[in-house]
Write an enzyme that holds these catalytic residues in place. Structure first.
Site, PDB file in Angstrom:
ATOM      1  N   GLU A  10      -9.704   2.119   4.495  1.00  0.00           N
ATOM      2  CA  GLU A  10      -9.403   3.313   3.667  1.00  0.00           C
ATOM      3  C   GLU A  10     -10.706   3.879   3.067  1.00  0.00           C
ATOM      4  O   GLU A  10     -10.929   5.096   3.082  1.00  0.00           O
ATOM      5  CB  GLU A  10      -8.428   2.868   2.571  1.00  0.00           C
ATOM      6  CG  GLU A  10      -8.056   3.894   1.548  1.00  0.00           C
ATOM      7  CD  GLU A  10      -7.180   3.253   0.446  1.00  0.00           C
ATOM      8  OE1 GLU A  10      -6.219   2.533   0.771  1.00  0.00           O
ATOM      9  OE2 GLU A  10      -7.478   3.460  -0.739  1.00  0.00           O
TER      10      GLU A  10
ATOM     11  N   HIS B 130      -7.337  -3.438   5.000  1.00  0.00           N
ATOM     12  CA  HIS B 130      -6.718  -2.103   4.971  1.00  0.00           C
ATOM     13  C   HIS B 130      -7.479  -1.208   3.989  1.00  0.00           C
ATOM     14  O   HIS B 130      -7.831  -0.068   4.290  1.00  0.00           O
ATOM     15  CB  HIS B 130      -5.244  -2.228   4.546  1.00  0.00           C
ATOM     16  CG  HIS B 130      -4.610  -0.942   4.106  1.00  0.00           C
ATOM     17  ND1 HIS B 130      -4.873  -0.353   2.885  1.00  0.00           N
ATOM     18  CD2 HIS B 130      -3.754  -0.096   4.728  1.00  0.00           C
ATOM     19  CE1 HIS B 130      -4.196   0.776   2.779  1.00  0.00           C
ATOM     20  NE2 HIS B 130      -3.510   0.950   3.885  1.00  0.00           N
ATOM     21  N   ASN B 131      -7.743  -1.758   2.805  1.00  0.00           N
ATOM     22  CA  ASN B 131      -8.441  -0.956   1.794  1.00  0.00           C
ATOM     23  C   ASN B 131      -9.877  -0.655   2.210  1.00  0.00           C
ATOM     24  O   ASN B 131     -10.382   0.436   1.932  1.00  0.00           O
ATOM     25  CB  ASN B 131      -8.427  -1.683   0.447  1.00  0.00           C
ATOM     26  CG  ASN B 131      -7.074  -1.590  -0.226  1.00  0.00           C
ATOM     27  OD1 ASN B 131      -6.062  -1.394   0.441  1.00  0.00           O
ATOM     28  ND2 ASN B 131      -7.031  -1.754  -1.526  1.00  0.00           N
TER      29      ASN B 131
ATOM     30  N   LYS C 270      -4.386  -6.764   3.544  1.00  0.00           N
ATOM     31  CA  LYS C 270      -4.389  -5.634   2.606  1.00  0.00           C
ATOM     32  C   LYS C 270      -5.830  -5.282   2.206  1.00  0.00           C
ATOM     33  O   LYS C 270      -6.194  -4.110   2.063  1.00  0.00           O
ATOM     34  CB  LYS C 270      -3.550  -5.965   1.363  1.00  0.00           C
ATOM     35  CG  LYS C 270      -3.652  -4.937   0.217  1.00  0.00           C
ATOM     36  CD  LYS C 270      -3.009  -3.625   0.602  1.00  0.00           C
ATOM     37  CE  LYS C 270      -3.088  -2.447  -0.334  1.00  0.00           C
ATOM     38  NZ  LYS C 270      -3.455  -2.504  -1.682  1.00  0.00           N
TER      39      LYS C 270
ATOM     40  N   SER D  32       0.831  -1.211   0.000  1.00  0.00           N
ATOM     41  CA  SER D  32       0.000   0.000   0.000  1.00  0.00           C
ATOM     42  C   SER D  32       0.859   1.251   0.000  1.00  0.00           C
ATOM     43  O   SER D  32       1.927   1.287   0.603  1.00  0.00           O
ATOM     44  CB  SER D  32      -0.913   0.032   1.222  1.00  0.00           C
ATOM     45  OG  SER D  32      -1.617   1.255   1.237  1.00  0.00           O
TER      46      SER D  32
HETATM   47  P1  NDP Z   1      -1.805  -2.767 -13.916  1.00  0.00           P
HETATM   48  O1  NDP Z   1      -2.743  -3.361 -12.924  1.00  0.00           O
HETATM   49  O2  NDP Z   1      -2.298  -1.687 -14.797  1.00  0.00           O
HETATM   50  O3  NDP Z   1      -1.218  -3.967 -14.810  1.00  0.00           O
HETATM   51  C1  NDP Z   1      -0.342  -3.709 -15.890  1.00  0.00           C
HETATM   52  C2  NDP Z   1       0.796  -4.707 -15.880  1.00  0.00           C
HETATM   53  O4  NDP Z   1       0.279  -6.052 -15.951  1.00  0.00           O
HETATM   54  C3  NDP Z   1       1.682  -4.524 -17.110  1.00  0.00           C
HETATM   55  O5  NDP Z   1       3.003  -4.807 -16.741  1.00  0.00           O
HETATM   56  C4  NDP Z   1       1.123  -5.572 -18.051  1.00  0.00           C
HETATM   57  O6  NDP Z   1       2.017  -5.982 -19.032  1.00  0.00           O
HETATM   58  C5  NDP Z   1       0.871  -6.690 -17.091  1.00  0.00           C
HETATM   59  N1  NDP Z   1      -0.028  -7.698 -17.618  1.00  0.00           N
HETATM   60  C6  NDP Z   1      -1.369  -7.575 -17.833  1.00  0.00           C
HETATM   61  N2  NDP Z   1      -1.867  -8.746 -18.304  1.00  0.00           N
HETATM   62  C7  NDP Z   1      -0.834  -9.604 -18.393  1.00  0.00           C
HETATM   63  C8  NDP Z   1      -0.712 -10.958 -18.795  1.00  0.00           C
HETATM   64  N3  NDP Z   1      -1.780 -11.660 -19.176  1.00  0.00           N
HETATM   65  N4  NDP Z   1       0.514 -11.528 -18.740  1.00  0.00           N
HETATM   66  C9  NDP Z   1       1.598 -10.848 -18.340  1.00  0.00           C
HETATM   67  N5  NDP Z   1       1.548  -9.547 -17.944  1.00  0.00           N
HETATM   68  C10 NDP Z   1       0.352  -8.944 -17.958  1.00  0.00           C
HETATM   69  O7  NDP Z   1      -0.457  -2.263 -13.176  1.00  0.00           O
HETATM   70  P2  NDP Z   1      -0.262  -1.440 -11.825  1.00  0.00           P
HETATM   71  O8  NDP Z   1       1.206  -1.209 -11.735  1.00  0.00           O
HETATM   72  O9  NDP Z   1      -1.183  -0.297 -11.698  1.00  0.00           O
HETATM   73  O10 NDP Z   1      -0.712  -2.476 -10.694  1.00  0.00           O
HETATM   74  C11 NDP Z   1      -0.107  -3.748 -10.551  1.00  0.00           C
HETATM   75  C12 NDP Z   1      -0.789  -4.451  -9.401  1.00  0.00           C
HETATM   76  O11 NDP Z   1      -0.630  -3.684  -8.205  1.00  0.00           O
HETATM   77  C13 NDP Z   1      -2.312  -4.617  -9.580  1.00  0.00           C
HETATM   78  O12 NDP Z   1      -2.703  -5.813  -8.962  1.00  0.00           O
HETATM   79  C14 NDP Z   1      -2.876  -3.451  -8.823  1.00  0.00           C
HETATM   80  O13 NDP Z   1      -4.201  -3.663  -8.390  1.00  0.00           O
HETATM   81  C15 NDP Z   1      -1.905  -3.374  -7.646  1.00  0.00           C
HETATM   82  N6  NDP Z   1      -1.793  -2.084  -6.979  1.00  0.00           N
HETATM   83  C16 NDP Z   1      -1.844  -0.928  -7.696  1.00  0.00           C
HETATM   84  C17 NDP Z   1      -1.730   0.300  -7.050  1.00  0.00           C
HETATM   85  C18 NDP Z   1      -1.755   1.562  -7.824  1.00  0.00           C
HETATM   86  O14 NDP Z   1      -1.757   2.626  -7.183  1.00  0.00           O
HETATM   87  N7  NDP Z   1      -1.724   1.523  -9.140  1.00  0.00           N
HETATM   88  C19 NDP Z   1      -1.581   0.379  -5.588  1.00  0.00           C
HETATM   89  C20 NDP Z   1      -1.454  -0.891  -4.945  1.00  0.00           C
HETATM   90  C21 NDP Z   1      -1.573  -2.070  -5.636  1.00  0.00           C
HETATM   91  P3  NDP Z   1       2.043  -5.236 -20.479  1.00  0.00           P
HETATM   92  O15 NDP Z   1       2.908  -4.041 -20.280  1.00  0.00           O
HETATM   93  O16 NDP Z   1       2.626  -6.239 -21.386  1.00  0.00           O
HETATM   94  O17 NDP Z   1       0.625  -4.870 -20.810  1.00  0.00           O
END
Ligand code: NDP
Length: 472
Positions: free
Chosen positions: A193, A189-190, A186, A132
């Protein structure tokens, strides 16, 4: 050659910032992403930040895995859901017994438990880790809630502890329990939040529409509150959000933003799991419902046309009442959240350390706040699970519940929605009364379904002789 201390797959917002954080702490991180373009972007960013010597970009998955020192710790930070399962399957042929996958996204804890159980017989460790703090936290120090394979946790412990936020020299990263424990914590936590944010928004509504305050005036109040018992990240950012001015119009930005809130699921999961376990979490439920109502803008506009604008006469609540009401509401909400965690711990045999959870939430995460320090001390002393009966919080509630009552009453007569604060107040009133009204419910249940009731001294499966209502 295996030269990386750890591997990381998924270089979107969270993954790339975590990788830069790892590199900055002096560890070598091998990185990989499905689309090569993100690897290029990450490499350029690492170079711009002077961290390229600690990062090893790899375009081929097998090559990536071989670059990580065994026993391997491989973080996956991809979109939650099926992409995580797909990624696990792709990784498996390249892993060796003793290696571990560390999944750091917002996964549903039951999915994490399933993946943990699936990998255990293969002797591949699985850590489901809640992270988080958003983008900023990932880069400079998030709160890290670890669950899963304990042996493999020790392989990654040094790195994860180093990249987490610090509070008074203590890392906000801890191993909490087996299987889905980290992602469960987590999730709650959310949920908390959601409750915090909704209560803040409800108080803002009274300031704006009841006290007639401008966004700028509201901002000043939140900045002041952040110096007192409400001190927290969410109160701090609320001050900044209310202060921001739109470049194009010169108006407060907050007044231009549409009043439709989004949600990605963790609030709903918290509410569902609380209900499933029979633990009341009314503040979280209220907050989730409030977001759902907010998203139905067209319906709300149509309903307002039928009922007319809310009759918002100036309220007599003071800013001090609002501050205390928010404090009381938050304590109730956290009491509920920790009670949910305690129950899940019991049901799943996780032995979740409540004091440690409060501790690792003191910095880095979105709900970080001053009173979490008090909560961790309370749990360290082995105090009761429900914070509402812990002496420090009893004192605060005694001092603040009258204000919460006054604010909720003013909201009811002033036609302000207060779904979360009023839920918190009703929970408090239900929880602190020795004699409730469920005697009537039991009578009704026995009337129509012969469910039985209890009378002290006479037994627990008693029935009444009720008049028949059939045919009436
Ligand atoms: P996203 O949730 O937007 O996911 C994008 C990433 O996932 C890219 O690297 C993408 O690769 C990859 N991806 C998607 N589908 C596949 C697949 N089938 N096989 C392999 N790779 C894949 O990214 P975030 O960084 O925002 O979040 C990552 C995780 O962290 C999520 O679970 C999210 O909920 C969690 N999270 C996010 C927060 C935030 O503030 N954003 C905070 C806390 C947790 P490609 O580039 O090839 O598309």
């Amino acid at each position: 050659m295996a030269t990386a201390d750890i591997g990381l797959i998924g270089l979107a917002v969270m993954g790339s910032n975590l990788a830069l954080n790892i590199a900055e702490k002096g560890y070598t991180v091998a990185v990989h992403n499905r689309s090569a373009s993100r690897i290029d972007e990450f490499t350029a960013e690492a170079k711009a930040q002077g961290l390229e010597q600690n990062t090893i970009p790899k375009y081929d998955l097998a090559d990536f895995v071989q670059t990580v020192k065994a026993p391997r710790s491989i973080i996956i930070m991809v979109k939650a859901g099926k992409p995580v399962d797909d990624m696990i399957e792709q990784l498996l042929p390249h892993l060796e017994p003793g290696d571990a996958i560390i999944e750091c996204g917002n996964s549903l804890f039951t999915d994490t438990q399933r993946r943990f159980d699936y990998l255990k017989p293969k002797n591949i460790g699985y850590l489901g880790v809640g992270v988080s703090g958003g983008e900023e936290g990932a880069r400079h120090g998030p709160s890290i809630m670890v669950g899963g394979s304990k042996d493999q946790w020790h392989n990654a412990e040094a790195v994860l502890t180093a990249i987490a936020a610090q509070f008074n020299g203590e890392s906000c990263c801890a191993y909490l329990g087996e299987g889905g424990a980290g992602h469960f914590v987590k999730t709650i936590h959310n949920g908390i939040e959601y409750g915090d944010m909704q209560m803040i928004a409800e108080v803002y509504g009274v300031m704006r529409d009841g006290l007639g305050m401008s966004a700028k005036e509201c901002a000043e109040v939140f900045k002041k509150w952040n110096q007192g018992p409400l001190n927290s990240y969410l109160i701090e950012i609320t001050g900044h959000v209310l202060d921001a001015v739109d470049d194009q119009t010169g108006k407060p930005l907050v007044e231009l933003i549409l009043d439709k809130a989004g949600q990605k699921g963790t609030g709903v999961w918290s509410a569902i799991v609380a209900q499933q376990m029979g633990v009341p979490a009314t503040a979280i439920e209220g907050a989730v419902a409030a977001r759902s109502i907010s998203s139905r803008k067209d319906e709300r506009v149509a309903a307002e046309a039928i009922y007319g604008k809310p009759n918002r006469a100036k309220t007599d609540v003071t800013l001090e009442d609002l501050e205390k009401a928010l404090l009381a509401g938050k304590i109730v909400s956290y009491a509920q959240g920790f009670a949910v965690i305690a129950k899940a711990s019991e049901e799943n045999g996780w032995a979740l350390p409540l004091a440690t959870i409060a501790k690792i939430w003191r910095a880095g995460c979105i709900i970080r706040s001053r009173f979490l320090d008090q909560m961790s001390s309370a749990y360290e002393k082995g105090e009761a699970v429900n914070l509402l009966v812990v002496p420090d919080f009893v004192a605060i509630m005694k001092d603040s519940h009258l204000s919460l009552r006054k604010v909720v009453a003013a909201a009811a007569t002033g036609e302000f929605p207060m779904i979360c604060l009023s839920a918190a107040l009703s929970y408090f009133d239900s929880y602190r009364q020795g004699q409730g009204t469920a005697n009537l419910i039991q009578g009704q249940r026995d009337f129509f379904g012969a469910h039985g009731f209890e009378i002290e001294g006479r037994g627990s499966d008693l029935h009444g002789t009720w008049p028949s209502t059939l045919g009436k």
